[in-house]
Write a protein that holds these residues in place. Structure first.
Motif, mmCIF file in Angstrom:
data_model
loop_
_atom_site.group_PDB
_atom_site.id
_atom_site.type_symbol
_atom_site.label_atom_id
_atom_site.label_comp_id
_atom_site.label_asym_id
_atom_site.label_seq_id
_atom_site.Cartn_x
_atom_site.Cartn_y
_atom_site.Cartn_z
ATOM 1 N N GLU A 167 0.772 -1.214 -0.093
ATOM 2 C CA GLU A 167 0.021 0.099 0.035
ATOM 3 C C GLU A 167 1.030 1.326 0.079
ATOM 4 O O GLU A 167 0.397 2.140 -0.715
ATOM 5 C CB GLU A 167 -0.999 -0.127 1.166
ATOM 6 C CG GLU A 167 -2.138 -1.083 1.116
ATOM 7 C CD GLU A 167 -2.896 -0.990 -0.211
ATOM 8 O OE1 GLU A 167 -3.307 0.015 -0.355
ATOM 9 O OE2 GLU A 167 -3.188 -2.143 -0.784
ATOM 10 N N SER A 171 0.632 4.258 -2.791
ATOM 11 C CA SER A 171 0.440 5.684 -2.704
ATOM 12 C C SER A 171 1.643 6.549 -3.159
ATOM 13 O O SER A 171 1.399 7.638 -3.523
ATOM 14 C CB SER A 171 0.584 6.051 -0.892
ATOM 15 O OG SER A 171 -0.446 5.062 -0.247
ATOM 16 N N ALA A 174 0.414 7.203 -6.690
ATOM 17 C CA ALA A 174 -0.038 8.240 -6.829
ATOM 18 C C ALA A 174 0.447 9.647 -6.747
ATOM 19 O O ALA A 174 0.304 10.462 -7.509
ATOM 20 C CB ALA A 174 -1.461 8.007 -6.106
ATOM 21 N N PRO A 184 -5.228 15.293 -8.718
ATOM 22 C CA PRO A 184 -5.420 14.182 -7.459
ATOM 23 C C PRO A 184 -6.355 13.162 -7.656
ATOM 24 O O PRO A 184 -6.002 12.081 -7.279
ATOM 25 C CB PRO A 184 -5.486 14.899 -6.115
ATOM 26 C CG PRO A 184 -4.896 16.299 -6.518
ATOM 27 C CD PRO A 184 -5.260 16.320 -8.056
ATOM 28 N N GLU A 185 -7.459 13.526 -8.300
ATOM 29 C CA GLU A 185 -8.734 12.507 -8.208
ATOM 30 C C GLU A 185 -8.245 11.589 -9.549
ATOM 31 O O GLU A 185 -8.598 10.233 -9.341
ATOM 32 C CB GLU A 185 -9.956 13.316 -8.920
ATOM 33 C CG GLU A 185 -11.219 12.318 -9.054
ATOM 34 C CD GLU A 185 -12.320 12.829 -9.698
ATOM 35 O OE1 GLU A 185 -13.415 12.353 -9.751
ATOM 36 O OE2 GLU A 185 -12.607 14.333 -9.720
ATOM 37 N N GLN A 186 -7.793 12.077 -10.638
ATOM 38 C CA GLN A 186 -7.140 11.075 -11.422
ATOM 39 C C GLN A 186 -5.984 10.096 -10.923
ATOM 40 O O GLN A 186 -6.194 8.941 -11.369
ATOM 41 C CB GLN A 186 -6.466 11.921 -12.783
ATOM 42 C CG GLN A 186 -5.874 10.968 -13.879
ATOM 43 C CD GLN A 186 -5.314 11.734 -14.843
ATOM 44 O OE1 GLN A 186 -4.619 12.886 -14.386
ATOM 45 N NE2 GLN A 186 -5.050 11.313 -16.127
ATOM 46 N N ALA A 187 -5.296 10.544 -10.061
ATOM 47 C CA ALA A 187 -4.172 9.811 -9.409
ATOM 48 C C ALA A 187 -4.948 8.804 -8.755
ATOM 49 O O ALA A 187 -4.156 7.528 -8.673
ATOM 50 C CB ALA A 187 -3.011 10.559 -8.986
ATOM 51 N N GLN A 188 -5.847 9.377 -7.985
ATOM 52 C CA GLN A 188 -6.257 8.128 -7.176
ATOM 53 C C GLN A 188 -7.065 6.987 -7.676
ATOM 54 O O GLN A 188 -7.230 5.750 -7.467
ATOM 55 C CB GLN A 188 -7.554 9.148 -6.169
ATOM 56 C CG GLN A 188 -8.123 8.017 -4.912
ATOM 57 C CD GLN A 188 -6.964 7.586 -4.162
ATOM 58 O OE1 GLN A 188 -5.894 8.022 -3.775
ATOM 59 N NE2 GLN A 188 -7.120 6.237 -3.595
ATOM 60 N N MET A 189 -7.740 7.458 -8.560
ATOM 61 C CA MET A 189 -8.669 6.377 -9.589
ATOM 62 C C MET A 189 -7.464 5.445 -10.086
ATOM 63 O O MET A 189 -7.643 4.354 -10.218
ATOM 64 C CB MET A 189 -9.197 7.291 -10.653
ATOM 65 C CG MET A 189 -10.350 8.171 -10.259
ATOM 66 S SD MET A 189 -11.367 8.704 -11.522
ATOM 67 C CE MET A 189 -11.751 7.361 -12.627
ATOM 68 N N ARG A 191 -4.467 4.717 -9.059
ATOM 69 C CA ARG A 191 -4.094 3.953 -7.978
ATOM 70 C C ARG A 191 -5.183 2.793 -7.602
ATOM 71 O O ARG A 191 -4.747 1.632 -7.362
ATOM 72 C CB ARG A 191 -3.896 4.822 -6.534
ATOM 73 C CG ARG A 191 -3.347 4.066 -5.566
ATOM 74 C CD ARG A 191 -3.585 4.998 -4.150
ATOM 75 N NE ARG A 191 -2.951 4.339 -3.123
ATOM 76 C CZ ARG A 191 -3.502 3.311 -2.305
ATOM 77 N NH1 ARG A 191 -4.233 2.563 -2.634
ATOM 78 N NH2 ARG A 191 -2.714 2.811 -1.245
ATOM 79 N N ASN A 192 -6.263 3.230 -7.458
ATOM 80 C CA ASN A 192 -7.325 2.277 -7.262
ATOM 81 C C ASN A 192 -7.332 1.168 -8.366
ATOM 82 O O ASN A 192 -7.504 -0.074 -7.971
ATOM 83 C CB ASN A 192 -8.848 2.827 -6.918
ATOM 84 C CG ASN A 192 -8.609 3.557 -5.837
ATOM 85 O OD1 ASN A 192 -7.880 3.407 -4.940
ATOM 86 N ND2 ASN A 192 -9.704 4.639 -5.911
ATOM 87 N N SER A 195 -4.322 -1.144 -7.947
ATOM 88 C CA SER A 195 -4.503 -2.048 -6.787
ATOM 89 C C SER A 195 -5.421 -3.328 -7.098
ATOM 90 O O SER A 195 -5.321 -4.205 -6.518
ATOM 91 C CB SER A 195 -4.973 -1.193 -5.690
ATOM 92 O OG SER A 195 -5.171 -1.876 -4.490
#
Length: 234
Positions: A167, A171, A174, A184-189, A191-192, A195
């Motif tokens: 994890e 992180s 991202a 940030p939203e694109q990076a989090q998507m 990352r998910n 994962s």
């Protein structure tokens, strides 16, 4: 016929077929992969150690054309056969390559669609992590079978520890993208998605697959956060 492993990557292939998603494709890899352009430069250097000036190079995962463009620019005598399952990404490659297309043949499909060769060199960048272990080894072996004895093969893709630190590495993946200009939203998507939907493996296991697929001398040459690269010879 696509294997179950290939079917497992269907969501990502669908994404690579979405006009909106691929419109700005060239901006994506450098934001999410440290050393993206340097990887292309190192790949050219490593292949040139054994490939002749008129080498015929197999590129698996050629959609977008960025890798072939870098190699073709660095090595004006090389010709290329690029294979990718996403037809819209091959269209992007044609636009990206422009006049360089005179030295390139693009084929829609997986490794089984590639000519038998023999090729003087091969690459597979940012691709093998879409396949599970069994399909990854089969694909590597099929690449090996298409190479001349001693021909170099460069592979690079997502590969990072799958232990308790997993994890933390995601992180960092991202965070690097955000630091490189991604929203940030694109990076989090992203990352998910990595994962839950990509077949990431421990670097030692990835190396084992390359060696089991025929590249007995495979060794790492590149590491950057969640990314690894290896060089081996047929």
């Amino acid at each position: 016929m696509a294997s179950k492993a290939q079917d497992g990557a269907a969501d990502f292939i669908k994404a690579f077929s979405d006009p909106a998603a691929i419109a700005n494709y060239a901006e994506g890899p450098p934001r999410f992969m440290p050393g993206f352009e340097s990887l292309h430069r190192m790949t050219s250097v490593l292949l040139a150690e054994h490939a002749p000036d008129d080498a015929r190079v197999l590129v698996l995962g050629a959609g977008g054309g960025l890798e072939i463009k870098a190699l073709a620019t660095a090595q004006p005598g090389w010709t290329f056969v690029g294979v990718d399952p996403a037809a819209p990404m091959l269209d992007v490659a044609r636009r990206t390559l422009g006049p360089l297309m005179a030295r390139v043949e693009l084929i829609e499909g997986y490794i089984d669609a590639a000519p038998a060769g023999p090729f003087d060199a091969a690459t597979c960048l940012l691709t093998l992590h879409f396949l599970d272990a069994a399909e990854r080894e089969r694909t590597v072996r099929a690449i090996h079978q298409r190479l001349k004895p001693g021909a170099p093969f460069v592979a690079a893709h997502g590969s990072y520890p799958q232990d308790a630190a997993r994890e933390l590495w995601l992180s960092r993946y991202a965070a690097y993208a955000v630091a490189s200009g991604a929203e940030p939203e694109q990076a989090q998507m992203a990352r998910n998605a990595v994962s839950t939907s990509v077949n990431m493996m421990d670097p030692e296991d990835d190396l084992g697959i390359l060696r089991a697929g025929g590249f007995a001398d495979a060794d790492p040459f590149f590491a950057a956060f969640t990314w690894r690269g290896w060089i081996g010879h047929a």
